[in-house]
Scaffold this active site. Structure first.
Site, PDB file in Angstrom:
ATOM      1  N   ASP A  82      20.659  50.113  63.518  1.00 40.56           N
ATOM      2  CA  ASP A  82      19.986  49.069  64.298  1.00 40.56           C
ATOM      3  C   ASP A  82      18.707  48.623  63.579  1.00 40.56           C
ATOM      4  O   ASP A  82      17.933  49.461  63.107  1.00 40.56           O
ATOM      5  CB  ASP A  82      19.642  49.679  65.678  1.00 40.56           C
ATOM      6  N   HIS A  83      18.489  47.325  63.513  1.00 41.46           N
ATOM      7  CA  HIS A  83      17.268  46.754  62.912  1.00 41.46           C
ATOM      8  C   HIS A  83      16.961  47.322  61.528  1.00 41.46           C
ATOM      9  O   HIS A  83      15.851  47.821  61.288  1.00 41.46           O
ATOM     10  CB  HIS A  83      16.047  46.965  63.828  1.00 41.46           C
ATOM     11  N   ASP A 104      17.943  42.862  60.026  1.00 44.46           N
ATOM     12  CA  ASP A 104      17.020  42.063  60.831  1.00 44.46           C
ATOM     13  C   ASP A 104      16.042  41.360  59.904  1.00 44.46           C
ATOM     14  O   ASP A 104      15.003  41.911  59.533  1.00 44.46           O
ATOM     15  CB  ASP A 104      16.282  42.955  61.834  1.00 44.46           C
ATOM     16  N   HIS A 182      11.817  43.431  73.258  1.00 38.64           N
ATOM     17  CA  HIS A 182      11.985  44.884  73.128  1.00 38.64           C
ATOM     18  C   HIS A 182      10.881  45.590  73.902  1.00 38.64           C
ATOM     19  O   HIS A 182       9.732  45.137  73.898  1.00 38.64           O
ATOM     20  CB  HIS A 182      11.900  45.311  71.663  1.00 38.64           C
ATOM     21  N   GLY A 183      11.224  46.706  74.517  1.00 41.33           N
ATOM     22  CA  GLY A 183      10.218  47.481  75.253  1.00 41.33           C
ATOM     23  C   GLY A 183       9.896  46.812  76.587  1.00 41.33           C
ATOM     24  O   GLY A 183      10.622  45.915  77.041  1.00 41.33           O
ATOM     25  N   HIS A 210      19.363  41.765  72.723  1.00 36.94           N
ATOM     26  CA  HIS A 210      18.438  42.890  72.496  1.00 36.94           C
ATOM     27  C   HIS A 210      17.461  42.961  73.667  1.00 36.94           C
ATOM     28  O   HIS A 210      17.300  42.006  74.417  1.00 36.94           O
ATOM     29  CB  HIS A 210      17.671  42.686  71.185  1.00 36.94           C
ATOM     30  N   GLY A 211      16.801  44.128  73.803  1.00 35.90           N
ATOM     31  CA  GLY A 211      15.767  44.249  74.838  1.00 35.90           C
ATOM     32  C   GLY A 211      16.338  44.345  76.237  1.00 35.90           C
ATOM     33  O   GLY A 211      15.840  43.722  77.178  1.00 35.90           O
ATOM     34  N   GLY A 212      17.386  45.154  76.390  1.00 36.49           N
ATOM     35  CA  GLY A 212      18.044  45.278  77.698  1.00 36.49           C
ATOM     36  C   GLY A 212      17.180  45.941  78.773  1.00 36.49           C
ATOM     37  O   GLY A 212      17.331  45.651  79.956  1.00 36.49           O
ATOM     38  N   THR A 235      14.593  51.664  75.827  1.00 34.51           N
ATOM     39  CA  THR A 235      13.302  52.111  76.368  1.00 34.51           C
ATOM     40  C   THR A 235      13.412  52.732  77.761  1.00 34.51           C
ATOM     41  O   THR A 235      12.804  53.786  78.025  1.00 34.51           O
ATOM     42  CB  THR A 235      12.317  50.917  76.415  1.00 34.51           C
TER      43      THR A 235
HETATM   44  P1  13P Z   1      14.907  48.043  74.785  1.00 31.01           P
HETATM   45  O1  13P Z   1      14.277  49.267  74.219  1.00 31.01           O
HETATM   46  O2  13P Z   1      13.903  47.055  75.289  1.00 31.01           O
HETATM   47  O3  13P Z   1      15.968  48.351  75.789  1.00 31.01           O
HETATM   48  O4  13P Z   1      15.641  47.297  73.568  1.00 31.01           O
HETATM   49  C1  13P Z   1      16.552  48.011  72.803  1.00 31.01           C
HETATM   50  C2  13P Z   1      16.971  47.212  71.621  1.00 31.01           C
HETATM   51  O5  13P Z   1      17.041  46.008  71.655  1.00 31.01           O
HETATM   52  C3  13P Z   1      17.311  47.968  70.417  1.00 31.01           C
HETATM   53  O6  13P Z   1      17.667  47.150  69.343  1.00 31.01           O
END
Ligand code: 13P
Length: 284
Positions: A82-83, A104, A182-183, A210-212, A235
């Site tokens: 990832d990333h 990324d 994210h976060g 991303h950023g669920g 997160t």
């Molecule tokens: P969160 O940590 O905000 O859930 O995002 C995870 C993410 O997008 C990992 O690539």
């Protein structure tokens, strides 16, 4: 079931309109939590290791271990980097045995993102690995747990550019910026579903959110209904595990380190399992 790439798991998700969860592991117990939920629910999963978490791991031992573990499983698992932020990281990841990589280059100018992503696609093909890239930029950071982030609409994905990007690079999946970060979020997350719909109508590869963490069931369902098939999530599971550890310690009951790890792992499993249910993963 052999270890698979994004192509195998996301095709079915696209046809049947569900999403596959991509959960990050920064240690052995988190990885086991992800794999055990996949086995218990009998659904595909994407086990992601992010470059920002490499510092917690002995990657040279951990990735071959995960490959062996996954090869004993009956459910399809993508072992995803990832990333990945540079070509060096991608080469290292492919050599170690990731079945999928994300490059990324979303902070670079468009032409440089195209050039670097195309190079990664060419390399990954030699390993049979899939490639995810990002266009537009999803802000925030998983390490930043104090201040929330607000999405910046000037960084959102441009639909026509996304179509051109996919054609130019040959990527297997595209991460889009449509309002997530994210976060933790500052304020209420707002997803631009019209934008997502337009991207989906112009791009024929699976789209990634991303950023669920911090999104509601309703957010996920409307994102999936409008074309998202991979959801990255980290997160919230991490924070929930810490909260559970705090709760158990506050009771004052004597507990040893291995059992404390078990407390955290059980909570991570619960959170992952809930998300998989919301994403509708593996529905017939
Ligand atoms: P969160 O940590 O905000 O859930 O995002 C995870 C993410 O997008 C990992 O690539």
């Amino acid at each position: 079931m052999a270890i698979v790439s994004l192509r195998e798991v996301l095709q079915d998700a696209m046809v049947k309109r569900y999403a596959v969860g991509s959960f990050n592991a920064a240690d052995h117990s988190m990885a086991e939590a992800i794999l055990e939920v996949s086995e218990e629910r009998n659904v595909p999963v994407i086990l992601s290791v992010a470059e920002v978490h490499f510092r917690y791991l002995n990657l040279e031992r951990f990735i071959p271990y995960l490959r062996q573990r996954i090869e004993t499983m009956a459910t399809p698992v993508v072992l995803h980097l990832d990333h990945g932020l540079s070509l060096d990281t991608i080469v290292q990841g492919l050599d170690l045995g990731f079945s999928s990589v994300m490059i990324d280059a979303s902070s670079l100018p468009y032409e440089e993102n195209v050039a670097l992503t195309s190079k990664v696609v060419e390399l990954a093909r030699g390993f049979g690995a899939s490639v995810e890239a990002e266009l537009g930029h999803v802000g925030g950071g998983e390490g930043n747990l104090t201040d929330g982030t607000e999405a910046d609409p000037s960084m959102f994905t441009d639909p026509k550019q996304a179509a051109a990007f996919v054609r130019a690079t040959g990527v297997d999946a595209l991460a889009v910026a449509i309002g997530t970060v994210h976060g933790p979020y500052k304020g209420e997350p707002q997803l631009d579903l019209d934008l997502l719909k337009e991207i989906c109508s112009l791009v024929d590869v699976p789209l990634v959110l991303h950023g669920g963490s911090g999104l509601s069931r309703g957010h996920f369902q409307s994102a999936i209904a409008n074309g998202i098939t991979k959801i990255n999530y980290f997160t919230e599971g991490s924070l929930a595990a810490v909260e559970e550890v705090r709760r158990v310690l506050a009771t004052g009951t004597p507990i040893g380190y291995p059992d404390l790890i078990g407390v955290a792992k059980r909570r991570v499993k619960e959170i992952i399992s809930e998300q998989i249910e919301i994403f509708g993963t593996g529905k017939p």
